[in-house]
Scaffold this motif. Structure first.
Motif, PDB file in Angstrom:
ATOM      1  N   GLU A   1       8.688  -2.806 -14.976  1.00 13.17           N
ATOM      2  CA  GLU A   1       7.564  -2.996 -15.465  1.00 13.17           C
ATOM      3  C   GLU A   1       6.809  -3.874 -15.505  1.00 13.17           C
ATOM      4  OE1 GLU A   1       5.976   0.549 -15.875  1.00 13.17           O
ATOM      5  OE2 GLU A   1       8.096   0.363 -14.186  1.00 13.17           O
ATOM      6  N   ASN A   2       6.826  -4.126 -15.972  1.00 15.23           N
ATOM      7  CA  ASN A   2       5.999  -5.822 -16.874  1.00 15.23           C
ATOM      8  C   ASN A   2       5.812  -6.131 -15.780  1.00 15.23           C
ATOM      9  OD1 ASN A   2       6.277  -5.199 -19.555  1.00 15.23           O
ATOM     10  ND2 ASN A   2       8.097  -7.126 -20.019  1.00 15.23           N
ATOM     11  N   PHE A   3       6.345  -6.860 -14.865  1.00 16.60           N
ATOM     12  CA  PHE A   3       5.917  -7.154 -12.741  1.00 16.60           C
ATOM     13  C   PHE A   3       5.196  -6.066 -12.544  1.00 16.60           C
ATOM     14  CE2 PHE A   3       6.712  -7.110  -8.057  1.00 16.60           C
ATOM     15  CZ  PHE A   3       6.597  -8.911  -8.410  1.00 16.60           C
ATOM     16  N   LEU A   4       5.582  -4.383 -12.687  1.00 10.75           N
ATOM     17  CA  LEU A   4       4.182  -4.091 -11.551  1.00 10.75           C
ATOM     18  C   LEU A   4       3.412  -3.709 -12.727  1.00 10.75           C
ATOM     19  CD1 LEU A   4       6.764  -1.394 -10.273  1.00 10.75           C
ATOM     20  CD2 LEU A   4       5.627  -2.935  -9.479  1.00 10.75           C
ATOM     21  N   ALA A   5       3.221  -4.219 -13.769  1.00 10.87           N
ATOM     22  CA  ALA A   5       1.368  -3.700 -14.491  1.00 10.87           C
ATOM     23  C   ALA A   5       1.082  -4.934 -13.986  1.00 10.87           C
ATOM     24  CB  ALA A   5       1.690  -3.855 -15.761  1.00 10.87           C
ATOM     25  N   ARG A   6       1.389  -6.552 -13.742  1.00  7.49           N
ATOM     26  CA  ARG A   6       0.568  -7.374 -13.411  1.00  7.49           C
ATOM     27  C   ARG A   6      -0.338  -7.374 -11.829  1.00  7.49           C
ATOM     28  NH1 ARG A   6       4.967  -9.847 -15.754  1.00  7.49           N
ATOM     29  NH2 ARG A   6       5.605 -10.480 -13.918  1.00  7.49           N
ATOM     30  N   GLN A   7       0.478  -6.498 -10.951  1.00 10.91           N
ATOM     31  CA  GLN A   7       0.158  -6.313  -9.908  1.00 10.91           C
ATOM     32  C   GLN A   7      -1.233  -5.591  -9.439  1.00 10.91           C
ATOM     33  OE1 GLN A   7       2.313  -7.053  -7.514  1.00 10.91           O
ATOM     34  NE2 GLN A   7       3.088  -8.260  -9.708  1.00 10.91           N
ATOM     35  N   ARG A   8      -2.169  -5.116 -10.376  1.00 10.43           N
ATOM     36  CA  ARG A   8      -2.949  -4.175 -11.035  1.00 10.43           C
ATOM     37  C   ARG A   8      -2.993  -3.320  -9.580  1.00 10.43           C
ATOM     38  NH1 ARG A   8      -6.892  -9.781 -10.207  1.00 10.43           N
ATOM     39  NH2 ARG A   8      -6.613 -10.891 -12.809  1.00 10.43           N
ATOM     40  N   ALA A   9      -2.104  -2.118 -10.181  1.00 11.51           N
ATOM     41  CA  ALA A   9      -1.752  -1.558  -9.036  1.00 11.51           C
ATOM     42  C   ALA A   9      -1.275  -0.509  -9.602  1.00 11.51           C
ATOM     43  CB  ALA A   9      -1.471  -1.151  -8.155  1.00 11.51           C
TER      44      ALA A   9
ATOM     45  N   GLU B   1       1.447  -2.017   0.335  1.00 10.20           N
ATOM     46  CA  GLU B   1      -0.121   0.143  -0.611  1.00 10.20           C
ATOM     47  C   GLU B   1       1.174   0.958  -0.010  1.00 10.20           C
ATOM     48  OE1 GLU B   1      -0.256  -2.023   1.902  1.00 10.20           O
ATOM     49  OE2 GLU B   1      -2.075  -3.433   1.074  1.00 10.20           O
ATOM     50  N   GLU B   2       2.106   1.692   0.983  1.00  7.34           N
ATOM     51  CA  GLU B   2       2.932   2.674   0.842  1.00  7.34           C
ATOM     52  C   GLU B   2       3.503   2.635  -0.992  1.00  7.34           C
ATOM     53  OE1 GLU B   2       4.278   2.280   5.557  1.00  7.34           O
ATOM     54  OE2 GLU B   2       5.359   1.711   4.216  1.00  7.34           O
ATOM     55  N   TYR B   3       3.767   1.379  -1.009  1.00  3.16           N
ATOM     56  CA  TYR B   3       4.595   1.770  -1.979  1.00  3.16           C
ATOM     57  C   TYR B   3       3.513   2.356  -3.589  1.00  3.16           C
ATOM     58  CZ  TYR B   3       7.491  -0.022  -6.153  1.00  3.16           C
ATOM     59  OH  TYR B   3       8.559   0.128  -7.081  1.00  3.16           O
ATOM     60  N   PHE B   4       2.813   1.638  -3.675  1.00  2.00           N
ATOM     61  CA  PHE B   4       1.699   1.990  -4.667  1.00  2.00           C
ATOM     62  C   PHE B   4       1.611   3.568  -3.801  1.00  2.00           C
ATOM     63  CE2 PHE B   4       1.744  -1.998  -5.999  1.00  2.00           C
ATOM     64  CZ  PHE B   4       1.928  -1.995  -7.273  1.00  2.00           C
ATOM     65  N   ALA B   5       0.992   3.945  -2.911  1.00  3.96           N
ATOM     66  CA  ALA B   5       0.826   5.772  -2.354  1.00  3.96           C
ATOM     67  C   ALA B   5       1.755   6.355  -2.918  1.00  3.96           C
ATOM     68  CB  ALA B   5       0.417   5.391  -0.956  1.00  3.96           C
ATOM     69  N   ALA B   6       3.164   6.493  -2.757  1.00  2.00           N
ATOM     70  CA  ALA B   6       4.125   7.343  -2.928  1.00  2.00           C
ATOM     71  C   ALA B   6       4.155   7.449  -4.251  1.00  2.00           C
ATOM     72  CB  ALA B   6       5.366   6.082  -2.195  1.00  2.00           C
ATOM     73  N   ASP B   7       5.307   8.604  -4.556  1.00  2.15           N
ATOM     74  CA  ASP B   7       5.571   9.288  -5.025  1.00  2.15           C
ATOM     75  C   ASP B   7       7.232   9.031  -5.868  1.00  2.15           C
ATOM     76  OD1 ASP B   7       3.058  10.996  -5.649  1.00  2.15           O
ATOM     77  OD2 ASP B   7       4.466  12.534  -4.825  1.00  2.15           O
ATOM     78  N   HIS B   8       7.223   8.300  -7.396  1.00  2.00           N
ATOM     79  CA  HIS B   8       8.260   7.449  -7.975  1.00  2.00           C
ATOM     80  C   HIS B   8       8.499   8.195  -8.949  1.00  2.00           C
ATOM     81  CE1 HIS B   8       7.626   3.796  -5.602  1.00  2.00           C
ATOM     82  NE2 HIS B   8       5.625   4.216  -5.635  1.00  2.00           N
ATOM     83  N   VAL B   9      10.034   8.120  -9.563  1.00  2.00           N
ATOM     84  CA  VAL B   9      10.923   8.429 -10.296  1.00  2.00           C
ATOM     85  C   VAL B   9      10.891   7.790 -11.109  1.00  2.00           C
ATOM     86  CG1 VAL B   9      12.898   8.148  -8.874  1.00  2.00           C
ATOM     87  CG2 VAL B   9      12.953   9.609 -10.958  1.00  2.00           C
ATOM     88  N   LEU B  10      10.639   7.037 -11.682  1.00  2.53           N
ATOM     89  CA  LEU B  10      10.643   6.283 -13.185  1.00  2.53           C
ATOM     90  C   LEU B  10      11.840   6.387 -14.217  1.00  2.53           C
ATOM     91  CD1 LEU B  10       9.856   3.842 -14.664  1.00  2.53           C
ATOM     92  CD2 LEU B  10       8.296   5.145 -16.269  1.00  2.53           C
TER      93      LEU B  10
END
Length: 317
Positions: free
Chosen positions: A208-216, A187-196
């Motif tokens: 990126e492919n892995f995170l796309a499968r996380q449905r978030a 929850e903290e990870y996907f709520a935070a602001d990120h630099v890509l």
């Protein structure tokens, strides 16, 4: 006229040793065998080549004219064909060409430099960056000796590889980031602001492919093409950068961002040494890849090394 390399060697041996018996001994041939070879050379060139003198066989004028060219031919063959079957790293003064990504260069190249300074002290090193298509073409054409890093496009039957380590991803956050723990929840990870980091890094594509499968979806505030600028950005902001373990370990030694792990599992990937099948039997390439695989595995396995723990086995065709 038909002359093979063996006949050229016979002509040079007879001239240098002055006779049939001594030339045959030097070449490891029987005297009748060498005499027969000399006769074939005489017939092919339509010249006696040698005449008996008072103490040795003397070359004819045509033989004297040919000698410099014959020596050049045989020296070239010995250097580029026969002696090339061996490789002397202590005397080598050429260049090793390596394909690396931006992150791979930061992680692996310092270790490569240390290893080659010890084992091949006069060699030069050229680090090269390619797109996927360019890298494969360069390796096929022999313009690259080895590719070092994570290159899934080279995981095919067309290439050889050996694994040097296995790593995953972790997060870089500032020393005073509101997330204070050593781990970050989903929850903290996907709520935070990120630099890509947007480059041509295969590891970033994997993430990126892995995170796309996380449905978030991550909240991407900044996009940059450079791995090594992310630490400075993170250190002065509230952004999170998700980077390979090796990048994070380097950063932790040079600046103040903290390293945090996610509580959910990140993908793992293998860092490898890759080479094209055309290099499989090349003596220089064989020495280079064996040396780097041994050295990099050893150095990356040490505590405080610049990458994750090594793979327990190597995959090699």
């Amino acid at each position: 006229m038909s002359l093979d390399l063996n006949l050229l060697r016979v002509i040079l041996a007879v001239h240098d040793h002055g006779g049939i018996a001594a030339a045959a001994h030097a070449l490891g041939m029987s005297q009748p065998g060498l005499s027969a070879a000399l006769q074939r050379a005489r017939k092919a060139l339509n010249d006696p080549l040698f005449l008996r003198g008072s103490r040795r066989m003397e070359p004819t004028e045509r033989t004297r004219r040919m000698l410099p060219s014959l020596r050049l031919i045989m020296e070239t063959v010995d250097r580029d064909v026969e002696i090339a079957a061996e490789f002397d790293p202590l005397s080598y003064r050429g260049e090793f060409k390596l394909a690396l990504t931006d992150a791979g260069e930061a992680i692996l190249l310092p270790l490569v430099l240390v290893a080659l300074a010890k084992h091949c002290p006069h060699a030069d090193i050229r680090s090269m960056s390619y797109t996927l298509a360019e890298r494969q073409q360069a390796m096929e054409e022999g313009a690259v000796d080895l590719a070092l890093g994570f290159f899934p496009d080279l995981n095919s039957i067309n290439y050889y590889k050996q694994v040097i380590s296995t790593q995953s991803f972790c997060c870089l956050i500032s020393a005073d980031h509101p997330l204070r723990g050593s781990t970050i929840s989903r929850e903290e990870y996907f709520a935070a602001d990120h630099v890509l980091v947007e480059g041509q890094s295969p590891s970033e594509d994997l993430l990126e492919n892995f995170l796309a499968r996380q449905r978030a979806r991550r909240k991407i505030v900044l996009r940059t093409p450079h791995f090594m600028s992310a630490p400075a950005i993170v250190a002065r902001t509230r952004l999170i950068a998700t980077v390979p373990d090796g990048v994070a370990n380097i950063v932790s030694m040079m600046s103040n961002p903290r390293i945090a792990r996610t509580e959910f599992h990140m993908p793992r990937f293998e860092t490898c040494v890759y080479w094209h099948p055309s290099m499989q039997e090349d003596a220089k390439n064989r020495w280079l890849r064996r040396t780097l695989v041994a050295e990099l595995r050893s150095r990356l396995a040490r505590p405080g090394s610049n990458e994750g723990s090594p793979s327990p086995h190597a995959a090699q065709r």
